[in-house]
Design a protein around this motif. Structure first.
Motif, PDB file in Angstrom:
ATOM      1  N   GLU A 101       0.816  -1.219   0.000  1.00  0.00           N
ATOM      2  CA  GLU A 101       0.000   0.000   0.000  1.00  0.00           C
ATOM      3  C   GLU A 101       0.853   1.274   0.000  1.00  0.00           C
ATOM      4  N   LYS A 102       2.163   1.141   0.207  1.00  0.00           N
ATOM      5  CA  LYS A 102       3.050   2.308   0.183  1.00  0.00           C
ATOM      6  C   LYS A 102       3.795   2.440  -1.144  1.00  0.00           C
ATOM      7  N   LYS A 103       3.291   1.784  -2.177  1.00  0.00           N
ATOM      8  CA  LYS A 103       4.000   1.780  -3.454  1.00  0.00           C
ATOM      9  C   LYS A 103       4.080   3.158  -4.106  1.00  0.00           C
ATOM     10  N   ASP A 104       3.179   4.079  -3.727  1.00  0.00           N
ATOM     11  CA  ASP A 104       3.202   5.417  -4.315  1.00  0.00           C
ATOM     12  C   ASP A 104       4.102   6.387  -3.546  1.00  0.00           C
ATOM     13  N   VAL A 106      19.429   8.380  -5.431  1.00  0.00           N
ATOM     14  CA  VAL A 106      18.563   7.984  -6.534  1.00  0.00           C
ATOM     15  C   VAL A 106      17.231   7.566  -5.931  1.00  0.00           C
ATOM     16  N   THR A 107      16.136   7.858  -6.638  1.00  0.00           N
ATOM     17  CA  THR A 107      14.808   7.503  -6.156  1.00  0.00           C
ATOM     18  C   THR A 107      14.244   6.367  -6.983  1.00  0.00           C
ATOM     19  N   LYS A 108      13.260   5.685  -6.422  1.00  0.00           N
ATOM     20  CA  LYS A 108      12.637   4.571  -7.144  1.00  0.00           C
ATOM     21  C   LYS A 108      11.652   5.075  -8.186  1.00  0.00           C
ATOM     22  N   GLN A 109      11.412   6.392  -8.235  1.00  0.00           N
ATOM     23  CA  GLN A 109      10.512   6.940  -9.241  1.00  0.00           C
ATOM     24  C   GLN A 109      11.048   6.677 -10.643  1.00  0.00           C
ATOM     25  N   GLY A 110      10.171   6.412 -11.551  1.00  0.00           N
ATOM     26  CA  GLY A 110      10.564   6.251 -12.945  1.00  0.00           C
ATOM     27  C   GLY A 110      11.046   4.868 -13.296  1.00  0.00           C
TER      28      GLY A 110
END
Length: 256
Positions: free
Chosen positions: A232-235, A251-255
């Motif tokens: 549920e915290k995937k966003d 680095v972020t997991k975005q993208g």
């Protein structure tokens, strides 16, 4: 010598403190001679030590490493070889260092920044025997507190920044695993942390950090760290950060 309540012990007469060779002697003197509660204030307050460089790799004749101190205190410098306890080299009270071994005086210097609480340890005429981890420290009220340490590597090999830095992810049932992969760097000393979008360090059993490893036919290292969170915290955004002597990156997991 007397020190009034609220007055700094170090500002009163820092050179007097050279006569104390260890923390126990210094605190014993404080209990006997400082006014009520002053000793508690001098040693009870937490002092933060920051050694920003995890390692220093040199092939030349000298090396320097720094320690930033959040408050005025006596700063000690220690050296540790693998498998051995740390051994003190010197301590600084006032302007001049006091050495445990007089034979070190011609090779070791400590310089204090004129306006900041920053102490730089410099070693001249380096040999491979100088390799080891160097810690700054201070006397806490109950024990000696050490910085994170800086590893000195005397080598003809130059440092190199990671060639690859990325986050991979895998979702399994009700969990998401993020894998931070940092590849092909030298030396092997590196600090890896996870932070959230508020730049708060994420800690707990949901983080696993592996050891740096080196392929058989290569001379550079790689490392990985795993962060597991509920699906549920995937966003939410999570960042992997590293500190290496070649620099810092995030680095972020975005993208992905």
């Amino acid at each position: 010598m007397t020190v009034n309540a609220g007055e700094s012990l170090w500002e009163k007469n820092p050179l007097h403190l050279k006569s104390f060779s260890n923390c126990l002697q210094l605190k014993a003197w404080a209990r006997d001679f400082l006014p009520h509660n002053t000793a508690e204030k001098q040693w009870g307050a937490q002092v933060l030590l920051k050694q920003s460089r995890p390692s220093v790799t040199v092939s030349g004749s000298s090396a320097s490493m720094a320690c930033q101190v959040s408050a005025k205190t006596i700063v000690h410098w220690y050296k540790q070889h693998p498998g051995e306890p740390p051994k003190r080299i010197l301590y600084v009270s006032g302007q001049s260092p006091v050495f445990d071994d007089s034979s070190d005086t011609w090779r070791f210097q400590v310089r204090q920044h004129p306006t900041e609480s920053l102490y730089a340890l410099t070693i001249d005429y380096l040999t491979p025997r100088d390799s080891g981890t160097y810690y700054c420290a201070y006397c806490g009220y109950y024990n000696k507190v050490f910085g994170s340490g800086t590893k000195l590597i005397v080598s003809g090999k130059l440092h190199s920044r990671p060639a690859n830095f990325e986050i991979l992810q895998k979702e399994h049932k009700n969990q998401i695993m993020y894998v931070c992969l940092i590849e092909k760097f030298y030396p092997d000393v590196i600090r890896v942390t996870w932070t959230d979008k508020g730049n708060k360090i994420v800690e707990g059993d949901n983080i696993v950090k592996g050891d740096a490893w080196k392929p058989t036919k290569e001379d550079k290292y790689s490392i990985s760290s795993w962060l597991t969170v509920p699906a549920e915290k995937k966003d939410e955004n999570y960042y992997c950060n590293y500190e290496h002597e070649t620099g810092k990156e995030s680095v972020t997991k975005q993208g992905i």
